[in-house]
Design a protein around this motif. Structure first.
Motif, PDB file in Angstrom:
ATOM      1  N   LYS A 178       0.834  -1.203   0.000  1.00 10.75           N
ATOM      2  CA  LYS A 178       0.000   0.000   0.000  1.00 10.75           C
ATOM      3  C   LYS A 178       0.866   1.250   0.000  1.00 10.75           C
ATOM      4  O   LYS A 178       0.554   2.238  -0.680  1.00 10.75           O
ATOM      5  N   GLY A 205       1.028   3.704  -3.338  1.00 13.61           N
ATOM      6  CA  GLY A 205       0.255   4.902  -3.012  1.00 13.61           C
ATOM      7  C   GLY A 205       0.548   6.063  -3.939  1.00 13.61           C
ATOM      8  O   GLY A 205       1.544   6.093  -4.672  1.00 13.61           O
ATOM      9  N   THR A 210      -2.929   6.460 -11.154  1.00 11.78           N
ATOM     10  CA  THR A 210      -4.128   6.132 -10.388  1.00 11.78           C
ATOM     11  C   THR A 210      -4.621   4.706 -10.657  1.00 11.78           C
ATOM     12  O   THR A 210      -5.661   4.304 -10.133  1.00 11.78           O
ATOM     13  N   LEU A 218      -3.492   1.563  -7.434  1.00 11.10           N
ATOM     14  CA  LEU A 218      -3.919   1.489  -6.038  1.00 11.10           C
ATOM     15  C   LEU A 218      -5.420   1.710  -5.962  1.00 11.10           C
ATOM     16  O   LEU A 218      -5.999   2.471  -6.733  1.00 11.10           O
ATOM     17  N   TYR A 219      -6.039   1.001  -4.988  1.00  9.62           N
ATOM     18  CA  TYR A 219      -7.478   1.050  -4.751  1.00  9.62           C
ATOM     19  C   TYR A 219      -8.272   0.618  -5.976  1.00  9.62           C
ATOM     20  O   TYR A 219      -9.249   1.263  -6.368  1.00  9.62           O
ATOM     21  N   ASN A 220      -7.807  -0.464  -6.593  1.00 12.00           N
ATOM     22  CA  ASN A 220      -8.539  -1.079  -7.689  1.00 12.00           C
ATOM     23  C   ASN A 220      -8.084  -2.531  -7.818  1.00 12.00           C
ATOM     24  O   ASN A 220      -7.276  -3.021  -7.022  1.00 12.00           O
ATOM     25  N   ARG A 273      -9.561  -5.485   0.894  1.00 12.01           N
ATOM     26  CA  ARG A 273     -10.014  -4.440   1.805  1.00 12.01           C
ATOM     27  C   ARG A 273      -8.992  -3.316   1.934  1.00 12.01           C
ATOM     28  O   ARG A 273      -9.357  -2.134   1.990  1.00 12.01           O
ATOM     29  N   VAL A 284      -6.093  -2.638  -0.165  1.00 10.31           N
ATOM     30  CA  VAL A 284      -5.544  -2.006  -1.381  1.00 10.31           C
ATOM     31  C   VAL A 284      -6.522  -2.016  -2.539  1.00 10.31           C
ATOM     32  O   VAL A 284      -6.232  -1.423  -3.585  1.00 10.31           O
ATOM     33  N   GLY A 316      -9.908  -1.016  -2.614  1.00  5.64           N
ATOM     34  CA  GLY A 316     -10.905   0.034  -2.740  1.00  5.64           C
ATOM     35  C   GLY A 316     -12.265  -0.545  -3.077  1.00  5.64           C
ATOM     36  O   GLY A 316     -12.447  -1.764  -3.148  1.00  5.64           O
TER      37      GLY A 316
END
Length: 292
Positions: free
Chosen positions: A128, A132, A152, A155-157, A234, A236, A238
């Motif tokens: 993470k 980031g 983008t 991360l978070y996908n 949960r 990384v 998103g």
């Protein structure tokens, strides 16, 4: 050997395997049976259940678009992680098996297992930090002038989930492939070259088919647990990277609907079992074709 001697050996063997068999039944079969049973119940209160058997939970699990989307995403992510992990693990295992001296192989295996020294949760947090917006990767690429703005898509996908899980399960893929490669008789490779086969043909028709049991084992070891992983999505993933295990956790711990969570868990186990069986059969047929 007499019948009495054979019977004594059978009894001795039964006594030897009885403790692990008991623990396997007590710690695995009984909880699994309990989950299957609960999946046919209905939640009526915080701690109350209607124990009348019903398939309503399974009908909802198979008809709700959200559950189907999460299940499909989980299978897709696990398949992608398995493919990436095995493809990257095979060259490492091949190099260690064929190009590292026997005296140094234990050192390489030791280095491969170093990630096991740290907590899985810590490794996820480290990824993470790396992925980031102000993390190591984006900062380094910006410093080199390769990108102007932070990426983008890492991360978070789903991409972050695949990257993190592939790193976490890499040793699990390298080791079985390495063991399979180590079992290959080197004279077979020399015989193939003596018969006029090139390096590529020798690898395709001899090395790869003989290493396929390790590839199958590595694929199953990676695919099966990643379907049920909920920590990595949960932390990384998103909202767009959540998987079916996150919904199961939500059903049990937040929505207080244990029967629905149990039904989703049983459904996931069934789908994974069928896909794993199909995968093994397909790879076996592929192995026969490669050896021809």
């Amino acid at each position: 050997m007499t019948k009495t001697g054979t019977r004594n050996r059978i009894n001795a063997g039964a006594w030897l395997i009885s403790p692990p068999a008991f623990f396997a039944v007590a710690l695995l079969a009984v909880p699994l049976a309990a989950v299957v049973l609960i999946s046919f119940w209905t939640q009526t209160g915080i701690r109350d259940f209607d124990t009348a058997l019903t398939t309503a939970n399974y009908r909802e699990a198979l008809s709700d678009p959200l559950y189907l989307q999460l299940m499909m995403r989980s299978v897709w992510v696990s398949a992608a992680v398995t493919l990436v992990t095995v493809v990257l693990a095979f060259p490492i295992a091949y190099y260690v098996s064929f190009h590292v001296s026997p005296r140094r192989k234990p050192l390489w295996i030791f280095l491969i297992t170093i990630p096991f020294w740290t907590s899985y949760l810590i490794r996820v947090f480290l990824w993470k930090v790396i992925l980031g917006y102000s993390g190591v990767l984006n900062t380094g690429l910006q410093w080199l002038g390769i990108i102007d703005d932070p990426l983008t898509v890492i991360l978070y996908n789903v991409n972050a989930v695949v990257i993190t899980l592939a790193h976490a399960y890499a040793p699990f893929a390298i080791l079985p492939i390495f063991v399979a490669l180590e079992k290959i008789d080197r004279p077979l490779l020399e015989a193939a070259r003596d018969l006029g086969e090139g390096v590529v043909q020798t690898f395709r028709r001899v090395t790869l088919p003989l290493a396929m049991p390790g590839v199958i084992a590595a694929s199953l070891i990676v695919f099966i647990p990643t379907v049920g992983d909920y920590i990595t999505p949960r932390l990384v993933g998103g909202p767009g990277g959540l998987m079916i295990a996150n919904m199961i956790q939500t059903q049990f711990l937040r929505l207080n609907n244990a029967p629905m969570g149990a039904a989703l868990a049983v459904q996931a186990m069934g789908i994974v079992a069928v896909l794993a069986l199909v995968f093994v059969l397909v790879l076996r047929k592929l192995t026969r074709r490669l050896a021809q």
